[in-house]
Motif scaffolding. Structure first.
Motif, PDB file in Angstrom:
ATOM      1  N   HIS A 122       0.841  -1.188   0.000  1.00 15.07           N
ATOM      2  CA  HIS A 122       0.000   0.000   0.000  1.00 15.07           C
ATOM      3  C   HIS A 122       0.883   1.247   0.000  1.00 15.07           C
ATOM      4  CE1 HIS A 122      -4.098  -1.725   1.522  1.00 15.07           C
ATOM      5  NE2 HIS A 122      -3.589  -2.401   0.520  1.00 15.07           N
ATOM      6  N   GLY A 123       0.462   2.228  -0.800  1.00 15.45           N
ATOM      7  CA  GLY A 123       1.202   3.475  -0.894  1.00 15.45           C
ATOM      8  C   GLY A 123       0.315   4.673  -0.608  1.00 15.45           C
ATOM      9  N   PRO A 124       0.714   5.851  -1.039  1.00 17.09           N
ATOM     10  CA  PRO A 124      -0.030   7.079  -0.750  1.00 17.09           C
ATOM     11  C   PRO A 124      -1.422   7.071  -1.373  1.00 17.09           C
ATOM     12  CG  PRO A 124       2.196   7.567  -1.544  1.00 17.09           C
ATOM     13  CD  PRO A 124       1.963   6.110  -1.779  1.00 17.09           C
ATOM     14  N   ALA A 125      -2.370   7.665  -0.675  1.00 16.87           N
ATOM     15  CA  ALA A 125      -3.723   7.906  -1.181  1.00 16.87           C
ATOM     16  C   ALA A 125      -4.384   6.645  -1.735  1.00 16.87           C
ATOM     17  CB  ALA A 125      -3.692   9.004  -2.248  1.00 16.87           C
ATOM     18  N   GLY A 126      -4.155   5.517  -1.095  1.00 16.89           N
ATOM     19  CA  GLY A 126      -4.824   4.289  -1.504  1.00 16.89           C
ATOM     20  C   GLY A 126      -4.222   3.580  -2.696  1.00 16.89           C
ATOM     21  N   SER A 127      -3.097   4.047  -3.202  1.00 14.54           N
ATOM     22  CA  SER A 127      -2.442   3.366  -4.315  1.00 14.54           C
ATOM     23  C   SER A 127      -1.912   2.011  -3.852  1.00 14.54           C
ATOM     24  CB  SER A 127      -1.279   4.207  -4.856  1.00 14.54           C
ATOM     25  OG  SER A 127      -1.756   5.458  -5.327  1.00 14.54           O
ATOM     26  N   THR A 128      -1.935   1.026  -4.748  1.00 18.33           N
ATOM     27  CA  THR A 128      -1.463  -0.307  -4.391  1.00 18.33           C
ATOM     28  C   THR A 128      -0.594  -0.890  -5.492  1.00 18.33           C
ATOM     29  OG1 THR A 128      -3.358  -1.473  -5.360  1.00 18.33           O
ATOM     30  CG2 THR A 128      -3.573  -0.763  -3.059  1.00 18.33           C
ATOM     31  N   ILE A 129       0.274  -1.818  -5.083  1.00 21.98           N
ATOM     32  CA  ILE A 129       1.051  -2.629  -6.018  1.00 21.98           C
ATOM     33  C   ILE A 129       0.905  -4.080  -5.589  1.00 21.98           C
ATOM     34  CG2 ILE A 129       3.325  -3.190  -6.951  1.00 21.98           C
ATOM     35  CD1 ILE A 129       4.210  -0.392  -6.475  1.00 21.98           C
ATOM     36  N   TYR A 164       0.100   5.021  -8.910  1.00 25.84           N
ATOM     37  CA  TYR A 164       1.194   4.212  -9.435  1.00 25.84           C
ATOM     38  C   TYR A 164       0.970   3.882 -10.907  1.00 25.84           C
ATOM     39  CZ  TYR A 164       2.765   3.388  -4.611  1.00 25.84           C
ATOM     40  OH  TYR A 164       3.222   3.542  -3.330  1.00 25.84           O
ATOM     41  N   GLY A 165       2.069   3.811 -11.642  1.00 24.70           N
ATOM     42  CA  GLY A 165       1.978   3.529 -13.070  1.00 24.70           C
ATOM     43  C   GLY A 165       3.080   2.604 -13.536  1.00 24.70           C
ATOM     44  N   ARG A 166       3.439   2.731 -14.823  1.00 27.38           N
ATOM     45  CA  ARG A 166       4.414   1.837 -15.443  1.00 27.38           C
ATOM     46  C   ARG A 166       5.760   1.905 -14.719  1.00 27.38           C
ATOM     47  NH1 ARG A 166       6.138  -0.587 -20.478  1.00 27.38           N
ATOM     48  NH2 ARG A 166       8.254  -1.284 -19.993  1.00 27.38           N
ATOM     49  N   ALA A 167       6.190   3.089 -14.347  1.00 27.27           N
ATOM     50  CA  ALA A 167       7.508   3.236 -13.725  1.00 27.27           C
ATOM     51  C   ALA A 167       7.585   2.452 -12.417  1.00 27.27           C
ATOM     52  CB  ALA A 167       7.817   4.713 -13.479  1.00 27.27           C
ATOM     53  N   GLU A 168       6.538   2.544 -11.613  1.00 23.58           N
ATOM     54  CA  GLU A 168       6.535   1.829 -10.327  1.00 23.58           C
ATOM     55  C   GLU A 168       6.468   0.316 -10.541  1.00 23.58           C
ATOM     56  OE1 GLU A 168       5.577   5.956  -9.603  1.00 23.58           O
ATOM     57  OE2 GLU A 168       4.692   4.492 -10.973  1.00 23.58           O
ATOM     58  N   ALA A 169       5.668  -0.120 -11.527  1.00 23.60           N
ATOM     59  CA  ALA A 169       5.571  -1.551 -11.814  1.00 23.60           C
ATOM     60  C   ALA A 169       6.920  -2.103 -12.273  1.00 23.60           C
ATOM     61  CB  ALA A 169       4.497  -1.802 -12.872  1.00 23.60           C
ATOM     62  N   GLU A 170       7.599  -1.360 -13.139  1.00 23.32           N
ATOM     63  CA  GLU A 170       8.889  -1.829 -13.630  1.00 23.32           C
ATOM     64  C   GLU A 170       9.952  -1.799 -12.533  1.00 23.32           C
ATOM     65  OE1 GLU A 170      11.812  -1.269 -17.502  1.00 23.32           O
ATOM     66  OE2 GLU A 170       9.805  -0.407 -17.462  1.00 23.32           O
ATOM     67  N   LEU A 171       9.872  -0.809 -11.655  1.00 23.00           N
ATOM     68  CA  LEU A 171      10.800  -0.735 -10.522  1.00 23.00           C
ATOM     69  C   LEU A 171      10.730  -2.013  -9.695  1.00 23.00           C
ATOM     70  CD1 LEU A 171      12.666   0.873  -8.518  1.00 23.00           C
ATOM     71  CD2 LEU A 171      10.535   1.605  -7.397  1.00 23.00           C
ATOM     72  N   GLY A 222      -7.217  -2.334 -17.183  1.00 24.92           N
ATOM     73  CA  GLY A 222      -8.569  -2.844 -17.075  1.00 24.92           C
ATOM     74  C   GLY A 222      -9.230  -2.293 -15.838  1.00 24.92           C
ATOM     75  N   SER A 223     -10.396  -2.807 -15.534  1.00 20.51           N
ATOM     76  CA  SER A 223     -11.118  -2.353 -14.341  1.00 20.51           C
ATOM     77  C   SER A 223     -11.985  -3.475 -13.816  1.00 20.51           C
ATOM     78  CB  SER A 223     -12.003  -1.141 -14.666  1.00 20.51           C
ATOM     79  OG  SER A 223     -12.725  -0.733 -13.515  1.00 20.51           O
ATOM     80  N   LYS A 224     -11.787  -3.820 -12.578  1.00 18.58           N
ATOM     81  CA  LYS A 224     -12.635  -4.767 -11.860  1.00 18.58           C
ATOM     82  C   LYS A 224     -13.109  -4.077 -10.580  1.00 18.58           C
ATOM     83  CE  LYS A 224     -12.355  -8.443 -14.496  1.00 18.58           C
ATOM     84  NZ  LYS A 224     -13.540  -9.104 -15.081  1.00 18.58           N
ATOM     85  N   GLY A 225     -13.949  -3.058 -10.768  1.00 16.52           N
ATOM     86  CA  GLY A 225     -14.365  -2.238  -9.640  1.00 16.52           C
ATOM     87  C   GLY A 225     -13.399  -1.108  -9.402  1.00 16.52           C
ATOM     88  N   VAL A 226     -12.107  -1.363  -9.618  1.00 14.92           N
ATOM     89  CA  VAL A 226     -11.059  -0.353  -9.470  1.00 14.92           C
ATOM     90  C   VAL A 226     -10.191  -0.404 -10.721  1.00 14.92           C
ATOM     91  CG1 VAL A 226      -9.040   0.364  -8.150  1.00 14.92           C
ATOM     92  CG2 VAL A 226     -11.030  -0.582  -6.958  1.00 14.92           C
ATOM     93  N   PRO A 227      -9.942   0.728 -11.367  1.00 14.91           N
ATOM     94  CA  PRO A 227      -9.065   0.718 -12.541  1.00 14.91           C
ATOM     95  C   PRO A 227      -7.661   0.249 -12.159  1.00 14.91           C
ATOM     96  CG  PRO A 227     -10.296   2.773 -12.407  1.00 14.91           C
ATOM     97  CD  PRO A 227     -10.497   2.063 -11.100  1.00 14.91           C
ATOM     98  N   TYR A 228      -7.045  -0.559 -13.008  1.00 19.22           N
ATOM     99  CA  TYR A 228      -5.705  -1.038 -12.717  1.00 19.22           C
ATOM    100  C   TYR A 228      -4.900  -1.102 -13.997  1.00 19.22           C
ATOM    101  CZ  TYR A 228      -7.131  -5.582 -14.637  1.00 19.22           C
ATOM    102  OH  TYR A 228      -7.572  -6.583 -15.469  1.00 19.22           O
ATOM    103  N   ARG A 229      -3.563  -1.147 -13.833  1.00 22.30           N
ATOM    104  CA  ARG A 229      -2.631  -1.378 -14.921  1.00 22.30           C
ATOM    105  C   ARG A 229      -1.737  -2.531 -14.498  1.00 22.30           C
ATOM    106  NH1 ARG A 229      -4.411   2.963 -12.856  1.00 22.30           N
ATOM    107  NH2 ARG A 229      -2.367   3.623 -12.143  1.00 22.30           N
ATOM    108  N   SER A 230      -1.361  -3.348 -15.441  1.00 23.94           N
ATOM    109  CA  SER A 230      -0.561  -4.515 -15.103  1.00 23.94           C
ATOM    110  C   SER A 230       0.611  -4.674 -16.063  1.00 23.94           C
ATOM    111  CB  SER A 230      -1.422  -5.784 -15.139  1.00 23.94           C
ATOM    112  OG  SER A 230      -0.648  -6.932 -14.836  1.00 23.94           O
ATOM    113  N   LEU A 231       1.793  -4.876 -15.506  1.00 23.64           N
ATOM    114  CA  LEU A 231       2.988  -5.169 -16.286  1.00 23.64           C
ATOM    115  C   LEU A 231       3.295  -6.647 -16.070  1.00 23.64           C
ATOM    116  CD1 LEU A 231       5.208  -4.032 -18.113  1.00 23.64           C
ATOM    117  CD2 LEU A 231       6.526  -3.503 -16.035  1.00 23.64           C
ATOM    118  N   ARG A 232       3.127  -7.452 -17.128  1.00 21.73           N
ATOM    119  CA  ARG A 232       3.184  -8.901 -16.997  1.00 21.73           C
ATOM    120  C   ARG A 232       4.274  -9.478 -17.891  1.00 21.73           C
ATOM    121  NH1 ARG A 232       0.305 -12.698 -19.953  1.00 21.73           N
ATOM    122  NH2 ARG A 232      -0.962 -11.036 -20.882  1.00 21.73           N
TER     123      ARG A 232
END
Length: 360
Positions: free
Chosen positions: A281-288, A345-352, A318-328
């Protein structure tokens, strides 16, 4: 939709609550059995010595293939020794952790550290009624979870039950009808029931009790597991052990301020950890959500649209109740890994996170 895509959808939909790991466990178990069969058939596993792990980020260590002993002549009058007859049904537990206090010592530790699970289970009686696994034959596997104030155990095989520990257990009784009082491990309990709702993994009966002051529990029957099974399994739960939920994968880099909130792991019948996730969990409800699992062929004809550390990858949203991005990344040196982000959080955080993953 392949297994990893279904996992991402499931995780995104249940990031804050109960994650029904049945389908995930089924896919993982099937792949685990397949890989064990290949190992037993003599297929080299050097390239997949460490395999991916359930619902925030587990991993599997395949033991090396033992060297066959030299043949020993058996006198004609001697008969081969028979294998010991099992006296109990072994249930795979998480790897034990030493130096950590248990629930038996301090009930307030339940769900206090997302890296640890304070539940364990002893071998079960062999005479428990068997249930039919809805997706085909199954070996014994377990799924575990830990998040603030709560913990979870799902036993899947010929015995199928879910165990909820902590305040969230009360939610599992919603819509159920009280039947009668029962005794659970020498403590007072209550039996509840509800009809089949048409799903393959719907509980039919549940039992609630307090394992110790401040630790409410609910155990659910899955696939028609009867009352006798619920009572027997509840009686075999242990609160004097601590297990490690994180598997062997190390997450060495997360965005500044992100903290571990939840861990889920599954364990095969041979004790191997596979298919797991961790939620930060990160700032303002952001998650990884970081996931590691078994590498599987991607049945989709869609080509990767990006790379991570030189490996073909998919950047999806995509979105399952909450919009999300996934780096797979479908194949990271024999593992499937992904980082699913929400909020700021976005691509940079996922790649980190993905480029900071390490294995022994």
């Amino acid at each position: 939709m392949n297994f990893e895509e279904r996992l991402v959808d499931t995780l995104a939909a249940h990031a804050e609550g109960d994650v029904d790991t049945a389908a995930l466990l089924t896919g993982s178990t099937a792949r685990g059995r397949s890989m064990r069969r290949r190992r037993h058939a003599g297929v080299a596993l050097a390239a997949v010595a460490v395999l991916g792990a359930a619902v925030a980020v587990p991993v599997a260590l395949w033991p090396g293939r033992p060297t066959a002993p030299a043949p020993v002549a058996v006198p004609a009058s001697a008969s081969p020794s028979a294998s010991p007859t099992p006296t109990a049904l072994a249930v795979p537990n998480l790897p034990p952790v030493t130096g950590e206090r248990s629930l038996a010592e301090n009930p307030a530790l339940l769900g206090s550290d997302a890296a640890l699970v304070h539940l364990a289970v002893d071998p079960l009686p062999l005479d428990l009624p068997e249930v039919t696994f809805p997706f085909g034959p199954s070996t014994m596997s377990t799924a575990w979870a830990s998040f603030p104030g709560n913990e979870y155990l799902f036993i899947s095989g010929t015995v199928q039950v879910k165990v909820y520990a902590g305040p969230w257990s009360a939610d599992k009784l919603n819509g159920m009808t009280f039947v009668r009082d029962v005794v659970v491990a020498g403590r007072p309990g209550r039996l509840y029931e509800r009809g089949d709702e048409g799903g393959h993994i719907q509980p039919y009966i549940s039992v609630s009790w307090e394992a110790m002051p401040g630790v409410p529990m609910v155990i659910e029957g899955v696939s028609g597991s009867p009352e006798a099974t619920l009572i027997a399994v509840a009686g075999k739960l242990r609160y004097d052990r601590v297990g490690r939920c994180l598997g062997t994968m190390r997450v060495t880099a997360v965005p500044q301020g992100a903290t571990l909130n939840r861990c889920d792991s599954t364990v095969s019948d041979t004790g191997e950890l596979f298919n797991s996730r961790r939620i930060y969990h990160g700032p303002a409800g952001s998650t990884i959500e970081v996931y590691e699992g078994l590498r599987t062929p991607n049945p989709s004809s869609e080509a990767p649209n990006t790379t991570v550390a030189g490996r073909p990858a998919f950047w999806e949203s995509g979105s399952k109740g909450v919009p999300y991005r996934s780096l797979r990344v479908p194949d990271w040196d024999g593992r499937a890994v992904s980082a699913t982000v929400t909020g700021s959080y976005g691509r940079a955080e996922a790649e980190l996170v993905l480029t900071g993953l390490r294995w022994p």
